[in-house]
Design a protein around this motif. Structure first.
Motif, PDB file in Angstrom:
ATOM      1  N   TYR A 158      84.245  18.706-150.218  1.00 32.20           N
ATOM      2  CA  TYR A 158      84.982  19.768-150.921  1.00 32.20           C
ATOM      3  C   TYR A 158      84.048  20.593-151.795  1.00 32.20           C
ATOM      4  O   TYR A 158      84.163  21.820-151.879  1.00 32.20           O
ATOM      5  CB  TYR A 158      86.100  19.166-151.766  1.00 32.20           C
TER       6      TYR A 158
ATOM      7  N   SER B 120      94.653  11.597-157.566  1.00 30.42           N
ATOM      8  CA  SER B 120      94.119  12.722-156.789  1.00 30.42           C
ATOM      9  C   SER B 120      94.755  12.785-155.404  1.00 30.42           C
ATOM     10  O   SER B 120      95.121  13.855-154.918  1.00 30.42           O
ATOM     11  CB  SER B 120      92.602  12.587-156.657  1.00 30.42           C
ATOM     12  N   ASN B 121      94.891  11.643-154.768  1.00 27.66           N
ATOM     13  CA  ASN B 121      95.518  11.622-153.447  1.00 27.66           C
ATOM     14  C   ASN B 121      96.992  12.033-153.521  1.00 27.66           C
ATOM     15  O   ASN B 121      97.506  12.729-152.642  1.00 27.66           O
ATOM     16  CB  ASN B 121      95.382  10.230-152.809  1.00 27.66           C
TER      17      ASN B 121
ATOM     18  N   LEU C 288      91.557   8.201-158.421  1.00 25.36           N
ATOM     19  CA  LEU C 288      91.617   8.433-156.979  1.00 25.36           C
ATOM     20  C   LEU C 288      93.060   8.430-156.489  1.00 25.36           C
ATOM     21  O   LEU C 288      93.459   9.296-155.700  1.00 25.36           O
ATOM     22  CB  LEU C 288      90.803   7.367-156.243  1.00 25.36           C
TER      23      LEU C 288
ATOM     24  N   ASP D 103      82.063  14.583-157.228  1.00 24.05           N
ATOM     25  CA  ASP D 103      83.420  14.026-157.170  1.00 24.05           C
ATOM     26  C   ASP D 103      84.462  14.972-157.766  1.00 24.05           C
ATOM     27  O   ASP D 103      85.260  14.602-158.620  1.00 24.05           O
ATOM     28  CB  ASP D 103      83.475  12.668-157.866  1.00 24.05           C
TER      29      ASP D 103
ATOM     30  N   PRO E 188      87.138  16.930-156.000  1.00 24.20           N
ATOM     31  CA  PRO E 188      87.771  17.227-154.709  1.00 24.20           C
ATOM     32  C   PRO E 188      88.652  18.467-154.672  1.00 24.20           C
ATOM     33  O   PRO E 188      89.037  18.905-153.582  1.00 24.20           O
ATOM     34  CB  PRO E 188      88.604  15.969-154.430  1.00 24.20           C
TER      35      PRO E 188
ATOM     36  N   MET F 145      84.714  13.327-150.803  1.00 28.09           N
ATOM     37  CA  MET F 145      84.778  14.255-151.934  1.00 28.09           C
ATOM     38  C   MET F 145      83.633  15.258-151.950  1.00 28.09           C
ATOM     39  O   MET F 145      83.833  16.424-152.293  1.00 28.09           O
ATOM     40  CB  MET F 145      84.816  13.479-153.244  1.00 28.09           C
TER      41      MET F 145
ATOM     42  N   LYS G 128      87.153   9.209-149.824  1.00 27.09           N
ATOM     43  CA  LYS G 128      87.966  10.275-149.242  1.00 27.09           C
ATOM     44  C   LYS G 128      89.195  10.628-150.080  1.00 27.09           C
ATOM     45  O   LYS G 128      89.876   9.747-150.600  1.00 27.09           O
ATOM     46  CB  LYS G 128      88.412   9.888-147.831  1.00 27.09           C
ATOM     47  N   VAL G 129      89.427  11.920-150.193  1.00 26.18           N
ATOM     48  CA  VAL G 129      90.668  12.468-150.742  1.00 26.18           C
ATOM     49  C   VAL G 129      91.241  13.375-149.656  1.00 26.18           C
ATOM     50  O   VAL G 129      90.536  14.238-149.131  1.00 26.18           O
ATOM     51  CB  VAL G 129      90.413  13.270-152.039  1.00 26.18           C
TER      52      VAL G 129
END
Length: 198
Positions: A34, A191-192, A188, A104, A106, A31, A25-26
């Motif tokens: 999205y 990205s978050n 990750l 992947d 996102p 992912m 999850k992002v």
């Protein structure tokens, strides 16, 4: 007709996570969601295929609620699984235009999808690889999978559905969102952090 093929069967071994990579999850969403949302809103995409494998049973289950065609591959590797699908006339017609994407990405949007396909249809080559400048990765501290002549492939390509060698052009996008191809836990985290700014 333009078909989208999302490759969601990889092991994601570099993630060092028990969670299947497409399901990581992002901003609270897997992912792969999205990517599917972007494709669904595209003006070009008529059909969405998602390739899963024995590596991604949870992803396969999750996708049952989406308007997509799920293909179970052998999970022998990205290139092998992709080749099997592109030669399978149960899913794609001979020489049908297929946009392939990794699961992947996102931050990909329908605008990115349409921009790529606008450029593809303006060119006269059967295949197109989408890349971003490597300096975008340096700027955001992301880890590129591969750098070639200052460019990094994004995991988005457009090809014709056949097994012949295809003449290829490269489209260089300056969209930083396409640089966020999440391959490691560091990617990750970044990205978050990026998602919180949006």
């Amino acid at each position: 007709m333009t078909t989208a093929l999302v490759m969601a069967g990889g092991k994601g071994s570099r993630m060092d996570s028990d969670c299947e990579k497409p399901m990581i999850k992002v901003k609270g969403k897997p992912m792969v969601t999205y990517v599917l949302d972007a494709l669904t809103s595209s003006k070009y995409i008529d059909k969405i295929i998602v390739a899963v494998s024995p590596n991604t049973p949870c992803t396969e289950k999750y996708l049952e609620d989406f308007p997509v065609i799920i293909i179970k591959t052998k999970g022998n590797g990205y290139v092998e699984d992709l080749s099997d699908i592109l030669s399978d006339r149960n899913y794609v017609e001979e020489d049908e235009v297929v946009m392939t994407l990794v699961a992947d990405l996102p931050f990909i949007t329908s605008e990115h999808i349409d921009d790529v396909l606008d450029h593809y249809y303006d060119r006269d080559k059967p295949a197109m690889c989408v890349s971003v400048p490597a300096n975008l990765f340096d700027e955001y501290n992301l880890t590129p999978t591969l750098v070639f002549e200052g460019l990094v492939p994004t995991g988005v390509n457009v090809v014709l559905a056949n097994t012949r060698e295809q003449d290829q052009t490269i489209y260089i996008s300056n969209s930083v969102e396409l640089a966020f191809n999440v391959n490691t836990l560091d990617d990750l985290d970044i990205s978050n952090h990026h998602a919180k700014k949006e």
